[in-house]
Design a protein around this motif. Structure first.
Motif, PDB file in Angstrom:
ATOM      1  N   PHE A  82       0.864  -1.179   0.000  1.00 18.57           N
ATOM      2  CA  PHE A  82       0.000   0.000   0.000  1.00 18.57           C
ATOM      3  C   PHE A  82       0.900   1.227   0.000  1.00 18.57           C
ATOM      4  O   PHE A  82       1.888   1.283   0.744  1.00 18.57           O
ATOM      5  N   ILE A  83       0.551   2.217  -0.810  1.00 18.64           N
ATOM      6  CA  ILE A  83       1.325   3.452  -0.871  1.00 18.64           C
ATOM      7  C   ILE A  83       0.450   4.602  -0.383  1.00 18.64           C
ATOM      8  O   ILE A  83      -0.680   4.788  -0.857  1.00 18.64           O
ATOM      9  N   GLY A  84       1.000   5.359   0.561  1.00 15.89           N
ATOM     10  CA  GLY A  84       0.227   6.444   1.148  1.00 15.89           C
ATOM     11  C   GLY A  84       0.950   7.765   1.111  1.00 15.89           C
ATOM     12  O   GLY A  84       2.149   7.845   0.793  1.00 15.89           O
ATOM     13  N   ASN A  85       0.230   8.813   1.467  1.00 17.16           N
ATOM     14  CA  ASN A  85       0.781  10.153   1.582  1.00 17.16           C
ATOM     15  C   ASN A  85       1.592  10.204   2.871  1.00 17.16           C
ATOM     16  O   ASN A  85       1.129  10.680   3.916  1.00 17.16           O
ATOM     17  N   GLY A  86       2.817   9.687   2.800  1.00 18.65           N
ATOM     18  CA  GLY A  86       3.618   9.448   3.992  1.00 18.65           C
ATOM     19  C   GLY A  86       3.089   8.210   4.706  1.00 18.65           C
ATOM     20  O   GLY A  86       1.953   7.776   4.487  1.00 18.65           O
ATOM     21  N   SER A  87       3.897   7.619   5.579  1.00 15.44           N
ATOM     22  CA  SER A  87       3.402   6.480   6.355  1.00 15.44           C
ATOM     23  C   SER A  87       2.327   6.925   7.341  1.00 15.44           C
ATOM     24  O   SER A  87       1.558   6.092   7.848  1.00 15.44           O
ATOM     25  N   ASP A  88       2.232   8.241   7.610  1.00 15.29           N
ATOM     26  CA  ASP A  88       1.180   8.741   8.486  1.00 15.29           C
ATOM     27  C   ASP A  88      -0.206   8.415   7.937  1.00 15.29           C
ATOM     28  O   ASP A  88      -1.136   8.155   8.706  1.00 15.29           O
ATOM     29  N   GLU A  89      -0.369   8.409   6.614  1.00 19.09           N
ATOM     30  CA  GLU A  89      -1.670   8.058   6.054  1.00 19.09           C
ATOM     31  C   GLU A  89      -2.005   6.601   6.347  1.00 19.09           C
ATOM     32  O   GLU A  89      -3.150   6.264   6.675  1.00 19.09           O
ATOM     33  N   ALA A  90      -1.018   5.725   6.250  1.00 21.09           N
ATOM     34  CA  ALA A  90      -1.258   4.314   6.551  1.00 21.09           C
ATOM     35  C   ALA A  90      -1.636   4.133   8.022  1.00 21.09           C
ATOM     36  O   ALA A  90      -2.530   3.339   8.354  1.00 21.09           O
ATOM     37  N   ILE A  91      -0.964   4.854   8.921  1.00 18.01           N
ATOM     38  CA  ILE A  91      -1.297   4.790  10.349  1.00 18.01           C
ATOM     39  C   ILE A  91      -2.753   5.201  10.560  1.00 18.01           C
ATOM     40  O   ILE A  91      -3.519   4.525  11.250  1.00 18.01           O
ATOM     41  N   ASP A  92      -3.140   6.306   9.960  1.00 22.72           N
ATOM     42  CA  ASP A  92      -4.503   6.811  10.096  1.00 22.72           C
ATOM     43  C   ASP A  92      -5.519   5.807   9.552  1.00 22.72           C
ATOM     44  O   ASP A  92      -6.543   5.533  10.197  1.00 22.72           O
ATOM     45  N   LEU A  93      -5.246   5.240   8.388  1.00 20.62           N
ATOM     46  CA  LEU A  93      -6.193   4.318   7.771  1.00 20.62           C
ATOM     47  C   LEU A  93      -6.312   3.013   8.541  1.00 20.62           C
ATOM     48  O   LEU A  93      -7.399   2.435   8.646  1.00 20.62           O
ATOM     49  N   LEU A  94      -5.197   2.535   9.094  1.00 22.82           N
ATOM     50  CA  LEU A  94      -5.248   1.293   9.872  1.00 22.82           C
ATOM     51  C   LEU A  94      -6.129   1.465  11.107  1.00 22.82           C
ATOM     52  O   LEU A  94      -6.927   0.575  11.442  1.00 22.82           O
ATOM     53  N   ILE A  95      -5.986   2.597  11.794  1.00 24.27           N
ATOM     54  CA  ILE A  95      -6.837   2.857  12.953  1.00 24.27           C
ATOM     55  C   ILE A  95      -8.286   2.977  12.517  1.00 24.27           C
ATOM     56  O   ILE A  95      -9.200   2.406  13.137  1.00 24.27           O
ATOM     57  N   ARG A  96      -8.525   3.682  11.444  1.00 25.39           N
ATOM     58  CA  ARG A  96      -9.889   3.848  10.937  1.00 25.39           C
ATOM     59  C   ARG A  96     -10.501   2.509  10.524  1.00 25.39           C
ATOM     60  O   ARG A  96     -11.706   2.289  10.660  1.00 25.39           O
ATOM     61  N   LEU A  97      -9.660   1.615  10.044  1.00 24.79           N
ATOM     62  CA  LEU A  97     -10.133   0.339   9.513  1.00 24.79           C
ATOM     63  C   LEU A  97     -10.649  -0.608  10.591  1.00 24.79           C
ATOM     64  O   LEU A  97     -11.677  -1.278  10.403  1.00 24.79           O
ATOM     65  N   VAL A  98      -9.949  -0.669  11.735  1.00 28.19           N
ATOM     66  CA  VAL A  98     -10.273  -1.714  12.716  1.00 28.19           C
ATOM     67  C   VAL A  98     -10.729  -1.194  14.072  1.00 28.19           C
ATOM     68  O   VAL A  98     -11.188  -1.989  14.904  1.00 28.19           O
ATOM     69  N   CYS A  99     -10.627   0.108  14.322  1.00 28.61           N
ATOM     70  CA  CYS A  99     -10.947   0.643  15.646  1.00 28.61           C
ATOM     71  C   CYS A  99     -12.229   1.462  15.612  1.00 28.61           C
ATOM     72  O   CYS A  99     -12.309   2.482  14.916  1.00 28.61           O
ATOM     73  N   ALA A 100     -13.222   1.039  16.385  1.00 25.57           N
ATOM     74  CA  ALA A 100     -14.470   1.785  16.494  1.00 25.57           C
ATOM     75  C   ALA A 100     -14.275   2.965  17.437  1.00 25.57           C
ATOM     76  O   ALA A 100     -13.791   2.790  18.564  1.00 25.57           O
ATOM     77  N   PRO A 101     -14.638   4.184  17.027  1.00 31.33           N
ATOM     78  CA  PRO A 101     -14.490   5.356  17.897  1.00 31.33           C
ATOM     79  C   PRO A 101     -15.249   5.179  19.204  1.00 31.33           C
ATOM     80  O   PRO A 101     -16.377   4.677  19.233  1.00 31.33           O
ATOM     81  N   GLY A 102     -14.606   5.608  20.293  1.00 34.95           N
ATOM     82  CA  GLY A 102     -15.237   5.533  21.594  1.00 34.95           C
ATOM     83  C   GLY A 102     -15.380   4.142  22.151  1.00 34.95           C
ATOM     84  O   GLY A 102     -15.994   3.945  23.210  1.00 34.95           O
ATOM     85  N   GLN A 103     -14.795   3.162  21.474  1.00 33.56           N
ATOM     86  CA  GLN A 103     -14.967   1.775  21.910  1.00 33.56           C
ATOM     87  C   GLN A 103     -13.647   1.015  21.968  1.00 33.56           C
ATOM     88  O   GLN A 103     -13.325   0.402  22.986  1.00 33.56           O
ATOM     89  N   ASP A 104     -12.883   1.039  20.865  1.00 34.09           N
ATOM     90  CA  ASP A 104     -11.670   0.230  20.787  1.00 34.09           C
ATOM     91  C   ASP A 104     -10.438   1.010  21.215  1.00 34.09           C
ATOM     92  O   ASP A 104     -10.489   2.224  21.445  1.00 34.09           O
ATOM     93  N   GLU A 105      -9.294   0.295  21.281  1.00 35.49           N
ATOM     94  CA  GLU A 105      -8.056   0.872  21.787  1.00 35.49           C
ATOM     95  C   GLU A 105      -6.874   0.444  20.927  1.00 35.49           C
ATOM     96  O   GLU A 105      -6.923  -0.578  20.229  1.00 35.49           O
ATOM     97  N   VAL A 106      -5.811   1.235  21.014  1.00 33.52           N
ATOM     98  CA  VAL A 106      -4.513   0.841  20.482  1.00 33.52           C
ATOM     99  C   VAL A 106      -3.539   0.770  21.652  1.00 33.52           C
ATOM    100  O   VAL A 106      -3.758   1.382  22.701  1.00 33.52           O
ATOM    101  N   LEU A 107      -2.460   0.020  21.455  1.00 32.18           N
ATOM    102  CA  LEU A 107      -1.458  -0.165  22.506  1.00 32.18           C
ATOM    103  C   LEU A 107      -0.135   0.415  22.031  1.00 32.18           C
ATOM    104  O   LEU A 107       0.380   0.034  20.964  1.00 32.18           O
ATOM    105  N   LEU A 108       0.417   1.355  22.803  1.00 33.67           N
ATOM    106  CA  LEU A 108       1.652   2.048  22.456  1.00 33.67           C
ATOM    107  C   LEU A 108       2.730   1.751  23.482  1.00 33.67           C
ATOM    108  O   LEU A 108       2.437   1.496  24.651  1.00 33.67           O
TER     109      LEU A 108
END
Length: 361
Positions: A82-108
């Motif tokens: 996948f090619i994005g507008n910087g890897s930041d676009e891929a980060i944004d899309l991955l979160i949008r793809l699998v994380c429901a707002p107000g419900q899911d989480e990411v681990l940092l």
């Protein structure tokens, strides 16, 4: 808790409404052949005021020429890119793809790259944090304790930003194997180390996503092109939810030409790595610098007595570094990018003068 074994299917992680989403069908999706007259995309057929070749035409929405070249360079299949507008676009899309707002989480795992948190916050996605240990390495047991059914993505940065070190491959592999969710390994600085990329093991791990960029080693930060490597299934979903023309024609044109210059890339990498080794050696001999952290990137993290004071002093001498003192585990640390030999000489001269001034006081 992370289970002993993970059976992963991306379809079970996609937000339900995206499973049946019908993406926008662009003119270039509906016709990909050659024609003498194009009257399908409402472009300006008189030409472009920007000049150039075909800038009045929409660009390839799937960047096929670039993907063919990347496929050979990276040893992956085009359908795994996948090619994005910087890897930041891929980060944004991955979160949008699998994380429901107000419900899911990411681990940092702080300290780490800040855009993971920013993107999560933009999408109202929760954040769990497990700090890296004193060697800036992930602690598997603590990560396992934090994961719940809501935890959809684990972000790993290797070489890590801002610390510069490679994350231990054994721990990373264990996390990929046993984490129930997407494991995203961000390799923005992978070209500065001899450690193999995790992209070479995509076929083993259906939950693995590897991010890379052309901003660092390739010297194309201004063109904004990043890459995500993953299974064809994950890539197809990213293509489904991305903007139709996310990479402009100028970037595609220049990047495609640059990807043919691997010999020049090798030469630049050699200079940067040599300069990194030179700086590390001099840093270690300066009384001013209390600790030099190992680096596999194009920067070095150092600890000093007073990061704020030294940062301000360097600014006065025209040298801008990154003050990371507020980051977890990075108190009184500066992140210093490897510059040209001349720039590095100026940095070292400035540090020497500062060190002498402090010793006199």
């Amino acid at each position: 808790m992370i289970p002993d074994t993970v059976m992963f299917s991306i379809d079970t992680f996609i937000r339900p409404h995206l499973l049946s989403l019908k993406p926008y069908s662009s003119a270039r999706d509906e016709f990909e052949g050659e024609a003498s007259v194009y009257l399908d995309a409402n472009e300006n057929n008189l030409g472009s005021l920007a000049g150039g070749t075909d800038y009045n035409r929409y660009p390839d929405p799937y960047q096929k020429e670039i993907k063919q070249k990347l496929s050979k360079l990276k040893g992956v299949r085009p359908e795994q890119i996948f090619i994005g507008n910087g890897s930041d676009e891929a980060i944004d899309l991955l979160i949008r793809l699998v994380c429901a707002p107000g419900q899911d989480e990411v681990l940092l795992l702080p300290p780490t790259y800040g855009m993971y948190e920013v993107s999560a916050n933009i999408h109202n996605v929760g954040i769990q944090r497990v700090p890296l240990d004193e060697r800036f390495q992930p602690v598997f047991d603590k990560i396992a304790e934090k994961q719940t059914e809501k935890t959809k993505i684990l972000f790993l940065c290797s070489p890590n930003n801002p610390t510069g070190n490679i994350l231990e491959p054994e721990t990373v592999e264990k996390l990929i194997r046993e984490f129930k969710g997407l494991v995203v390994v961000d390799e923005a600085y992978i070209d500065f180390t001899e450690t193999p990329s995790w992209s070479t093991r995509l076929d083993e791990f259906p939950n693995l996503v590897v991010l890379q960029t052309l901003s660092k080693a390739w010297g194309m930060a201004g063109l904004r092109l990043g890459m995500a490597f993953a299974s064809p299934e994950i890539i197809s979903y990213l293509n489904k939810i991305k903007p139709p023309y996310n990479i402009n024609a100028v970037t595609q044109e220049l990047v495609s030409a640059a990807l043919d210059k691997t010999a020049q890339l090798h030469d630049m990498l050699q200079v940067i790595v040599q300069e990194r080794e030179r700086l590390v050696q001099v840093f270690a001999e300066l009384p001013l610098i209390q600790k030099v952290y190992p680096s596999d990137a194009n920067f070095v993290l150092v600890q000093v007595p007073d990061a704020n004071e030294l940062y301000a002093y360097l600014l006065e001498r025209g040298v801008v570094v990154r003050n990371r003192t507020t980051q977890p585990g990075c108190f009184n640390c500066l992140r210093i990018t490897i510059g040209t030999p001349k720039e590095n000489d100026h940095l070292l001269e400035s540090l020497q003068v500062y060190s002498e001034q402090k010793s006199v006081v």
